[in-house]
Write a protein that holds these residues in place. Structure first.
Motif, PDB file in Angstrom:
ATOM      1  N   GLU A  20       0.897  -1.524   0.223  1.00  0.00           N
ATOM      2  CA  GLU A  20       0.000   0.151   0.001  1.00  0.00           C
ATOM      3  C   GLU A  20       0.853   0.945  -0.228  1.00  0.00           C
ATOM      4  O   GLU A  20       1.254   2.090   0.930  1.00  0.00           O
ATOM      5  N   ARG A  21       0.874   2.197  -1.067  1.00  0.00           N
ATOM      6  CA  ARG A  21       1.962   3.216  -1.350  1.00  0.00           C
ATOM      7  C   ARG A  21       1.878   4.383  -0.324  1.00  0.00           C
ATOM      8  O   ARG A  21       2.081   5.192   0.224  1.00  0.00           O
ATOM      9  N   VAL A  22       0.074   4.766  -0.365  1.00  0.00           N
ATOM     10  CA  VAL A  22      -0.058   5.228   0.174  1.00  0.00           C
ATOM     11  C   VAL A  22       0.125   5.650   1.488  1.00  0.00           C
ATOM     12  O   VAL A  22       0.759   6.786   2.396  1.00  0.00           O
ATOM     13  N   ASP A  23       0.269   4.663   2.582  1.00  0.00           N
ATOM     14  CA  ASP A  23       0.767   4.564   3.588  1.00  0.00           C
ATOM     15  C   ASP A  23       2.429   5.014   4.014  1.00  0.00           C
ATOM     16  O   ASP A  23       2.739   5.409   4.989  1.00  0.00           O
ATOM     17  N   PHE A  24       2.906   3.927   2.410  1.00  0.00           N
ATOM     18  CA  PHE A  24       4.758   4.817   2.796  1.00  0.00           C
ATOM     19  C   PHE A  24       4.703   6.228   2.504  1.00  0.00           C
ATOM     20  O   PHE A  24       6.020   6.139   3.823  1.00  0.00           O
ATOM     21  N   ALA A  25       4.126   6.224   1.625  1.00  0.00           N
ATOM     22  CA  ALA A  25       3.529   8.247   1.517  1.00  0.00           C
ATOM     23  C   ALA A  25       3.647   8.891   2.468  1.00  0.00           C
ATOM     24  O   ALA A  25       4.445   9.807   2.626  1.00  0.00           O
ATOM     25  N   TRP A  26       2.514   8.234   2.891  1.00  0.00           N
ATOM     26  CA  TRP A  26       2.651   9.241   4.305  1.00  0.00           C
ATOM     27  C   TRP A  26       3.439   8.851   5.778  1.00  0.00           C
ATOM     28  O   TRP A  26       3.348   9.920   6.376  1.00  0.00           O
ATOM     29  N   GLU A  27       4.015   8.207   5.803  1.00  0.00           N
ATOM     30  CA  GLU A  27       4.997   7.325   7.108  1.00  0.00           C
ATOM     31  C   GLU A  27       5.797   8.657   6.367  1.00  0.00           C
ATOM     32  O   GLU A  27       6.614   9.039   7.689  1.00  0.00           O
ATOM     33  N   SER A  28       6.382   8.404   5.154  1.00  0.00           N
ATOM     34  CA  SER A  28       7.864   9.562   4.881  1.00  0.00           C
ATOM     35  C   SER A  28       7.469  10.749   4.961  1.00  0.00           C
ATOM     36  O   SER A  28       8.828  11.490   5.596  1.00  0.00           O
ATOM     37  N   LEU A  29       6.411  11.150   4.819  1.00  0.00           N
ATOM     38  CA  LEU A  29       6.032  12.729   5.100  1.00  0.00           C
ATOM     39  C   LEU A  29       5.748  12.965   6.610  1.00  0.00           C
ATOM     40  O   LEU A  29       6.077  14.116   6.668  1.00  0.00           O
ATOM     41  N   ARG A  30       4.660  12.237   7.011  1.00  0.00           N
ATOM     42  CA  ARG A  30       4.964  12.399   8.386  1.00  0.00           C
ATOM     43  C   ARG A  30       6.555  12.392   9.235  1.00  0.00           C
ATOM     44  O   ARG A  30       6.613  13.326  10.108  1.00  0.00           O
ATOM     45  N   VAL A  48      -4.476  25.585   6.930  1.00  0.00           N
ATOM     46  CA  VAL A  48      -3.494  24.298   5.938  1.00  0.00           C
ATOM     47  C   VAL A  48      -4.093  24.928   5.046  1.00  0.00           C
ATOM     48  O   VAL A  48      -5.110  23.686   4.765  1.00  0.00           O
ATOM     49  N   SER A  49      -3.974  25.437   4.082  1.00  0.00           N
ATOM     50  CA  SER A  49      -4.656  25.629   3.300  1.00  0.00           C
ATOM     51  C   SER A  49      -3.988  24.256   1.781  1.00  0.00           C
ATOM     52  O   SER A  49      -3.660  24.021   1.762  1.00  0.00           O
ATOM     53  N   ALA A  50      -4.994  25.029   0.193  1.00  0.00           N
ATOM     54  CA  ALA A  50      -5.083  24.395  -0.447  1.00  0.00           C
ATOM     55  C   ALA A  50      -3.567  24.520  -1.018  1.00  0.00           C
ATOM     56  O   ALA A  50      -2.809  23.377  -2.027  1.00  0.00           O
ATOM     57  N   GLU A  51      -2.836  25.839  -0.989  1.00  0.00           N
ATOM     58  CA  GLU A  51      -1.239  25.765  -1.316  1.00  0.00           C
ATOM     59  C   GLU A  51      -0.484  24.878  -0.874  1.00  0.00           C
ATOM     60  O   GLU A  51       0.538  24.093  -0.918  1.00  0.00           O
ATOM     61  N   PHE A  52      -0.770  24.591   0.920  1.00  0.00           N
ATOM     62  CA  PHE A  52       0.626  23.585   1.544  1.00  0.00           C
ATOM     63  C   PHE A  52       0.159  22.389   1.137  1.00  0.00           C
ATOM     64  O   PHE A  52       1.046  21.035   0.921  1.00  0.00           O
ATOM     65  N   ARG A  53      -1.531  21.782   0.783  1.00  0.00           N
ATOM     66  CA  ARG A  53      -1.983  20.090   0.719  1.00  0.00           C
ATOM     67  C   ARG A  53      -0.807  20.230  -0.909  1.00  0.00           C
ATOM     68  O   ARG A  53      -0.056  19.118  -0.835  1.00  0.00           O
ATOM     69  N   ARG A  54      -1.316  20.758  -1.463  1.00  0.00           N
ATOM     70  CA  ARG A  54      -0.401  21.076  -3.489  1.00  0.00           C
ATOM     71  C   ARG A  54       0.987  20.925  -3.385  1.00  0.00           C
ATOM     72  O   ARG A  54       1.364  19.653  -3.290  1.00  0.00           O
ATOM     73  N   ARG A  55       1.280  21.553  -2.511  1.00  0.00           N
ATOM     74  CA  ARG A  55       2.984  21.416  -2.378  1.00  0.00           C
ATOM     75  C   ARG A  55       3.429  20.282  -1.894  1.00  0.00           C
ATOM     76  O   ARG A  55       4.385  19.870  -2.244  1.00  0.00           O
ATOM     77  N   TRP A  56       2.903  20.066  -0.461  1.00  0.00           N
ATOM     78  CA  TRP A  56       2.891  18.309  -0.245  1.00  0.00           C
ATOM     79  C   TRP A  56       2.809  17.176  -0.773  1.00  0.00           C
ATOM     80  O   TRP A  56       2.667  15.748  -0.158  1.00  0.00           O
ATOM     81  N   GLY A  57       1.682  17.694  -1.476  1.00  0.00           N
ATOM     82  CA  GLY A  57       0.770  16.283  -2.322  1.00  0.00           C
ATOM     83  C   GLY A  57       0.196  15.690  -1.684  1.00  0.00           C
ATOM     84  O   GLY A  57      -0.078  14.186  -1.845  1.00  0.00           O
ATOM     85  N   ILE A  58      -0.153  16.170  -0.497  1.00  0.00           N
ATOM     86  CA  ILE A  58      -1.277  15.899   0.454  1.00  0.00           C
ATOM     87  C   ILE A  58      -2.703  15.767  -0.687  1.00  0.00           C
ATOM     88  O   ILE A  58      -3.435  17.287  -0.679  1.00  0.00           O
ATOM     89  N   CYS A  59      -3.796  14.837  -0.644  1.00  0.00           N
ATOM     90  CA  CYS A  59      -4.557  14.847  -1.063  1.00  0.00           C
ATOM     91  C   CYS A  59      -5.984  13.816   0.076  1.00  0.00           C
ATOM     92  O   CYS A  59      -5.611  13.226   0.740  1.00  0.00           O
TER      93      CYS A  59
END
Length: 62
Positions: A20-30, A48-59
């Protein structure tokens, strides 16, 4: 996002097996110190704006 307890080694093994890539991605980001600082500052601003989420690839899934 699936259930994932990062404190236990067992879920890591299952995550590796299920791939599950999303778990690894989240863990790395966190764990990123740069992300932690940016997130703390965004929360302090109350934005925690749309720009912040876009910058960090969070959806978020609905």
């Amino acid at each position: 996002m699936s259930e994932f307890d990062w404190r236990s080694p067992e879920p890591y093994q299952r995550a590796f097996e299920s791939g599950e890539r999303v778990d690894f991605a989240w863990e790395s980001l966190r764990r990123s110190p740069r992300y932690q600082i940016a997130y703390r500052k965004a929360r302090e601003r109350g934005d925690v704006s749309a720009e912040f989420r876009r910058r960090w690839g969070i959806c978020f899934r609905a």
